[in-house]
Scaffold this motif. Sequence first.
Motif, PDB file in Angstrom:
ATOM      1  N   HIS A   1     -15.953  -1.331   5.350  1.00  0.00           N
ATOM      2  CA  HIS A   1     -16.174  -0.882   6.730  1.00  0.00           C
ATOM      3  C   HIS A   1     -15.033  -0.026   7.261  1.00  0.00           C
ATOM      4  CE1 HIS A   1     -19.150  -3.974   6.338  1.00  0.00           C
ATOM      5  NE2 HIS A   1     -18.223  -4.912   6.278  1.00  0.00           N
ATOM      6  N   MET A   2     -14.557   0.951   6.469  1.00  0.00           N
ATOM      7  CA  MET A   2     -13.431   1.759   6.932  1.00  0.00           C
ATOM      8  C   MET A   2     -13.738   3.248   6.905  1.00  0.00           C
ATOM      9  SD  MET A   2     -10.103  -0.112   5.396  1.00  0.00           S
ATOM     10  CE  MET A   2      -9.008   0.821   6.434  1.00  0.00           C
ATOM     11  N   THR A   3     -15.027   3.597   6.857  1.00  0.00           N
ATOM     12  CA  THR A   3     -15.396   5.004   6.716  1.00  0.00           C
ATOM     13  C   THR A   3     -14.742   5.876   7.778  1.00  0.00           C
ATOM     14  OG1 THR A   3     -17.498   4.161   5.950  1.00  0.00           O
ATOM     15  CG2 THR A   3     -17.368   6.529   6.346  1.00  0.00           C
ATOM     16  N   ALA A   4     -14.617   5.348   8.994  1.00  0.00           N
ATOM     17  CA  ALA A   4     -14.072   6.154  10.083  1.00  0.00           C
ATOM     18  C   ALA A   4     -12.604   6.502   9.871  1.00  0.00           C
ATOM     19  CB  ALA A   4     -14.252   5.418  11.410  1.00  0.00           C
ATOM     20  N   SER A   5     -11.884   5.691   9.109  1.00  0.00           N
ATOM     21  CA  SER A   5     -10.449   5.952   8.977  1.00  0.00           C
ATOM     22  C   SER A   5     -10.076   6.492   7.600  1.00  0.00           C
ATOM     23  CB  SER A   5      -9.642   4.697   9.297  1.00  0.00           C
ATOM     24  OG  SER A   5     -10.404   3.545   9.239  1.00  0.00           O
ATOM     25  N   GLY A   6     -11.031   7.127   6.907  1.00  0.00           N
ATOM     26  CA  GLY A   6     -10.751   7.650   5.572  1.00  0.00           C
ATOM     27  C   GLY A   6      -9.569   8.596   5.493  1.00  0.00           C
ATOM     28  N   ASP A   7      -9.388   9.432   6.527  1.00  0.00           N
ATOM     29  CA  ASP A   7      -8.315  10.425   6.500  1.00  0.00           C
ATOM     30  C   ASP A   7      -7.058   9.962   7.227  1.00  0.00           C
ATOM     31  OD1 ASP A   7      -9.615  12.245   4.957  1.00  0.00           O
ATOM     32  OD2 ASP A   7     -10.558  13.280   6.648  1.00  0.00           O
ATOM     33  N   THR A   8      -7.031   8.696   7.636  1.00  0.00           N
ATOM     34  CA  THR A   8      -5.868   8.191   8.367  1.00  0.00           C
ATOM     35  C   THR A   8      -4.769   7.807   7.379  1.00  0.00           C
ATOM     36  OG1 THR A   8      -7.466   7.253   9.880  1.00  0.00           O
ATOM     37  CG2 THR A   8      -5.186   6.548  10.152  1.00  0.00           C
ATOM     38  N   LEU A   9      -3.527   8.085   7.765  1.00  0.00           N
ATOM     39  CA  LEU A   9      -2.405   7.631   6.954  1.00  0.00           C
ATOM     40  C   LEU A   9      -2.359   6.115   7.015  1.00  0.00           C
ATOM     41  CD1 LEU A   9       0.697   9.905   7.643  1.00  0.00           C
ATOM     42  CD2 LEU A   9      -0.783   9.842   5.651  1.00  0.00           C
ATOM     43  N   VAL A  10      -2.100   5.501   5.867  1.00  0.00           N
ATOM     44  CA  VAL A  10      -2.122   4.042   5.808  1.00  0.00           C
ATOM     45  C   VAL A  10      -1.060   3.428   6.725  1.00  0.00           C
ATOM     46  CG1 VAL A  10      -1.627   2.119   4.263  1.00  0.00           C
ATOM     47  CG2 VAL A  10      -3.218   3.898   3.584  1.00  0.00           C
ATOM     48  N   SER A  11       0.063   4.132   6.887  1.00  0.00           N
ATOM     49  CA  SER A  11       1.111   3.588   7.752  1.00  0.00           C
ATOM     50  C   SER A  11       0.662   3.532   9.211  1.00  0.00           C
ATOM     51  CB  SER A  11       2.376   4.434   7.620  1.00  0.00           C
ATOM     52  OG  SER A  11       2.074   5.792   7.865  1.00  0.00           O
TER      53      SER A  11
ATOM     54  N   LEU B   1       0.850  -1.185   0.000  1.00  0.00           N
ATOM     55  CA  LEU B   1       0.000   0.000   0.000  1.00  0.00           C
ATOM     56  C   LEU B   1       0.885   1.235   0.000  1.00  0.00           C
ATOM     57  CD1 LEU B   1      -2.334  -1.399   2.749  1.00  0.00           C
ATOM     58  CD2 LEU B   1      -2.988  -1.066   0.383  1.00  0.00           C
ATOM     59  N   PHE B   2       0.249   2.404  -0.097  1.00  0.00           N
ATOM     60  CA  PHE B   2       1.011   3.650  -0.093  1.00  0.00           C
ATOM     61  C   PHE B   2       0.955   4.232   1.305  1.00  0.00           C
ATOM     62  CE2 PHE B   2      -0.912   2.885  -4.216  1.00  0.00           C
ATOM     63  CZ  PHE B   2       0.240   2.618  -4.919  1.00  0.00           C
ATOM     64  N   GLY B   3       1.958   3.881   2.094  1.00  0.00           N
ATOM     65  CA  GLY B   3       1.952   4.218   3.513  1.00  0.00           C
ATOM     66  C   GLY B   3       1.924   5.714   3.780  1.00  0.00           C
ATOM     67  N   GLY B   4       2.492   6.509   2.863  1.00  0.00           N
ATOM     68  CA  GLY B   4       2.553   7.949   3.075  1.00  0.00           C
ATOM     69  C   GLY B   4       1.275   8.663   2.675  1.00  0.00           C
ATOM     70  N   LEU B   5       0.297   7.945   2.130  1.00  0.00           N
ATOM     71  CA  LEU B   5      -0.961   8.566   1.712  1.00  0.00           C
ATOM     72  C   LEU B   5      -2.091   8.089   2.631  1.00  0.00           C
ATOM     73  CD1 LEU B   5      -0.706   8.145  -2.173  1.00  0.00           C
ATOM     74  CD2 LEU B   5       0.015  10.083  -0.803  1.00  0.00           C
ATOM     75  N   THR B   6      -3.190   8.826   2.604  1.00  0.00           N
ATOM     76  CA  THR B   6      -4.328   8.442   3.443  1.00  0.00           C
ATOM     77  C   THR B   6      -5.090   7.287   2.791  1.00  0.00           C
ATOM     78  OG1 THR B   6      -5.831   9.930   2.316  1.00  0.00           O
ATOM     79  CG2 THR B   6      -4.618  10.843   4.189  1.00  0.00           C
ATOM     80  N   VAL B   7      -6.005   6.724   3.573  1.00  0.00           N
ATOM     81  CA  VAL B   7      -6.861   5.651   3.072  1.00  0.00           C
ATOM     82  C   VAL B   7      -7.621   6.128   1.837  1.00  0.00           C
ATOM     83  CG1 VAL B   7      -8.892   4.267   3.627  1.00  0.00           C
ATOM     84  CG2 VAL B   7      -7.058   4.520   5.309  1.00  0.00           C
ATOM     85  N   SER B   8      -8.217   7.336   1.924  1.00  0.00           N
ATOM     86  CA  SER B   8      -8.964   7.864   0.766  1.00  0.00           C
ATOM     87  C   SER B   8      -8.068   7.994  -0.453  1.00  0.00           C
ATOM     88  CB  SER B   8      -9.537   9.244   1.073  1.00  0.00           C
ATOM     89  OG  SER B   8     -10.231   9.231   2.263  1.00  0.00           O
ATOM     90  N   ASP B   9      -6.859   8.524  -0.236  1.00  0.00           N
ATOM     91  CA  ASP B   9      -5.947   8.710  -1.365  1.00  0.00           C
ATOM     92  C   ASP B   9      -5.623   7.374  -2.027  1.00  0.00           C
ATOM     93  OD1 ASP B   9      -5.857  11.414  -1.065  1.00  0.00           O
ATOM     94  OD2 ASP B   9      -4.001  11.440   0.110  1.00  0.00           O
ATOM     95  N   ASN B  10      -5.403   6.348  -1.198  1.00  0.00           N
ATOM     96  CA  ASN B  10      -5.094   5.023  -1.731  1.00  0.00           C
ATOM     97  C   ASN B  10      -6.235   4.517  -2.607  1.00  0.00           C
ATOM     98  OD1 ASN B  10      -2.638   3.142  -0.531  1.00  0.00           O
ATOM     99  ND2 ASN B  10      -3.010   4.966   0.688  1.00  0.00           N
ATOM    100  N   VAL B  11      -7.456   4.609  -2.088  1.00  0.00           N
ATOM    101  CA  VAL B  11      -8.602   4.100  -2.839  1.00  0.00           C
ATOM    102  C   VAL B  11      -8.847   4.965  -4.072  1.00  0.00           C
ATOM    103  CG1 VAL B  11     -11.043   3.524  -2.726  1.00  0.00           C
ATOM    104  CG2 VAL B  11      -9.593   3.155  -0.739  1.00  0.00           C
ATOM    105  N   TYR B  12      -8.660   6.295  -3.908  1.00  0.00           N
ATOM    106  CA  TYR B  12      -8.839   7.203  -5.040  1.00  0.00           C
ATOM    107  C   TYR B  12      -7.868   6.842  -6.172  1.00  0.00           C
ATOM    108  CZ  TYR B  12      -8.963  11.415  -7.853  1.00  0.00           C
ATOM    109  OH  TYR B  12      -9.067  12.278  -8.903  1.00  0.00           O
ATOM    110  N   LEU B  13      -6.615   6.562  -5.805  1.00  0.00           N
ATOM    111  CA  LEU B  13      -5.619   6.187  -6.817  1.00  0.00           C
ATOM    112  C   LEU B  13      -6.048   4.923  -7.544  1.00  0.00           C
ATOM    113  CD1 LEU B  13      -2.055   6.781  -5.330  1.00  0.00           C
ATOM    114  CD2 LEU B  13      -3.092   7.837  -7.338  1.00  0.00           C
ATOM    115  N   ALA B  14      -6.574   3.957  -6.769  1.00  0.00           N
ATOM    116  CA  ALA B  14      -7.011   2.703  -7.384  1.00  0.00           C
ATOM    117  C   ALA B  14      -8.144   2.968  -8.371  1.00  0.00           C
ATOM    118  CB  ALA B  14      -7.448   1.715  -6.312  1.00  0.00           C
ATOM    119  N   CYS B  15      -9.074   3.870  -8.001  1.00  0.00           N
ATOM    120  CA  CYS B  15     -10.181   4.199  -8.917  1.00  0.00           C
ATOM    121  C   CYS B  15      -9.649   4.924 -10.142  1.00  0.00           C
ATOM    122  CB  CYS B  15     -11.213   5.087  -8.221  1.00  0.00           C
ATOM    123  SG  CYS B  15     -12.097   4.260  -6.897  1.00  0.00           S
ATOM    124  N   ARG B  16      -8.701   5.832  -9.924  1.00  0.00           N
ATOM    125  CA  ARG B  16      -8.144   6.626 -11.009  1.00  0.00           C
ATOM    126  C   ARG B  16      -7.353   5.755 -11.978  1.00  0.00           C
ATOM    127  NH1 ARG B  16      -9.530  10.926 -13.632  1.00  0.00           N
ATOM    128  NH2 ARG B  16      -9.898  12.142 -11.764  1.00  0.00           N
TER     129      ARG B  16
END
Lengths: 265, 348
Positions: free
Chosen positions: A152-162, A107-122
């Motif tokens: 089930h990760m809505t609460a951690s959308g802005d958390t850094l993956v690391s 995963l991309f540890g330096g990015l947030t959960v949303s960023d990771n999923v957004y990249l996958a969609c993009r």
Amino acid sequence: MTLLDTRRSSETLASVSSGNALELRGVTKMFGALAAIEDITLSVRPGERRAVLGSNGAGKTTLFNCITGDFLPTSGTIRLFGEDVSNFPAYERIRRGLRRTYQISLLFGGLTVSDNVYLACRGVSRGRFSLLRPRRGDPLLTRTAELIEAVHMTASGDTLVSELSYGQQRQLEIALALAGAPRFILFDEPAAGLSPTERAELVAILTGLPSHIGFIIIEHDMDVALRVAESVTMMHNGRIFKEGTPEEIENDPEVQELYLGDGHG
Amino acid sequence: MALVERSTPYQSSWAERIPTAWWIAGLVALIMPAFVNDFILFQVFGWTFVLGMIALSLMFLAGYGGMVSLIQMSVAALGGYMVAIFGTSGVAAISMDLPWWLYIPIAVIVAAAFGTLVGALAVRTEGIYTIMITLAIASAFFYFTRQNYGIFNGYSGFNLVVPPHLFGVDWRQPMPFYYLTLGCAVLSYLAVVYVSRSPFGLALQGVRDNPRRMAALGFNVTAHRIAAYTFASVIAAFGGILLVWQNAQISPGTAGIPAVIDILVIAVVGGVRRPIGPFIGALIYTVLRTFSPDILTGFGLSGERFKLLIGLGFLAVVFFSPDGVLGLWERWRARKGRGRDPLTGEAK
């Protein structure tokens, strides 16, 4: 590009007749003199859920790497929905609806959960090179939020993956694999290291996938593997050892001996 | 770890998210000419903004793309050369006297094409090999410009290259030049900040962290890296155009190996994790270069030894803070307890 496009359309026609989601013929991968997988011939129907079992070093992950194009097989052909993708780079295969998760979370540890999923969609849509930030209400942002909710990760959308727990990282792996319009997914030991509760959640996510999405799952945990799969392929020493329904495999004396003999019982 | 603004990353209440310190810095930069003399404006701040822009292009590649490129100074110099060749200079036999609205786009396009080409060669390598291949091309560029008289006018290069007199302003006067370079520096800084959160910028950071996974998400990793070179080269090209106007001349030495290394030093000293780093590095570099000869001669040393000071400073920064002066500052703030919570990353 035009050459590729014409090939693509003619191959799409061929796919209608062949009818398999994934078809491997004589796939071999050599590392030096060592054959990690040898002469694998395998076909999976669209929507079929297949488990790949086998002891460590049986070549399961190498098989996945060859299918996704993480590395090219030494010989043999791989067809994805009828199209010969043997020499396609990984990103071209992904854009055709193939997805995978990794055994050790990549995963991309330096990015947030949303960023990771957004990249996958993009990654599987247009505008990968866009210099414009997405606007509020961008469909991809909506899709990102939906995917995060689906695991089930809505609460951690802005958390850094690391900063996520191990189990959450595994869940995020699955969210990344569901981005876009997946047609076939390869799950590489998704349950490894999960707690019993997390395992139950994983099984619920896997069985809840739309029926047109087929997958192959590598899993050591027979409980998980046999509950989500309708067919099983046993691998041993880089070769296919047995294929059959979960019941057949479970009751096969050779398989039992192999598994118990390896200390997995 | 390059994304600092974490909450509401896609929303645009941007004015509220700018810290007060930035407003103050902006205001100080705007009214600076009222306090300092022309020498400081032109020789210190002019150089800071110009070198900062070229180092910013390296920061974009190194910080967001994980690619340390030594070609940025050559790209800038090529942009400068194009201004001299297509615009006006003292070498009338070569210069074409085209108007500014023609030679500036030509300069940027040619320099960006060159940077893209070098990128296409360099992205197939990793780490030290990227540094080596870009350094090799940079030295080839230096020797080529020195030996080619037909286009680059060889050893002597071009003199009397000055900005056009637009709107009745002589842009090479200290105060106009200060505002010109300030404006370009701010624009390029904002462009980098904006692009870092665009799909392209996010994907580039993904490529930096994990190229294999990016390919497994459908991204063409090689194409993304090359495009990053293109974007960085556009910034470097504008820096190069300002550089040739600042010097009023350009010659092979502009992109000699020492200049190439200086850009790396500036970016590393300032910090490559955030786009403001290169400007801090450039300010430190320019102040040292401008004033250390006086200090050194005061101690009875040769004034040309200012590079010794810069070298020692570089060593100290690399030794104590691999993420540059900016990293020192952030750690100091964190120790004061006013920084971000180490667990949640939230501002306290």
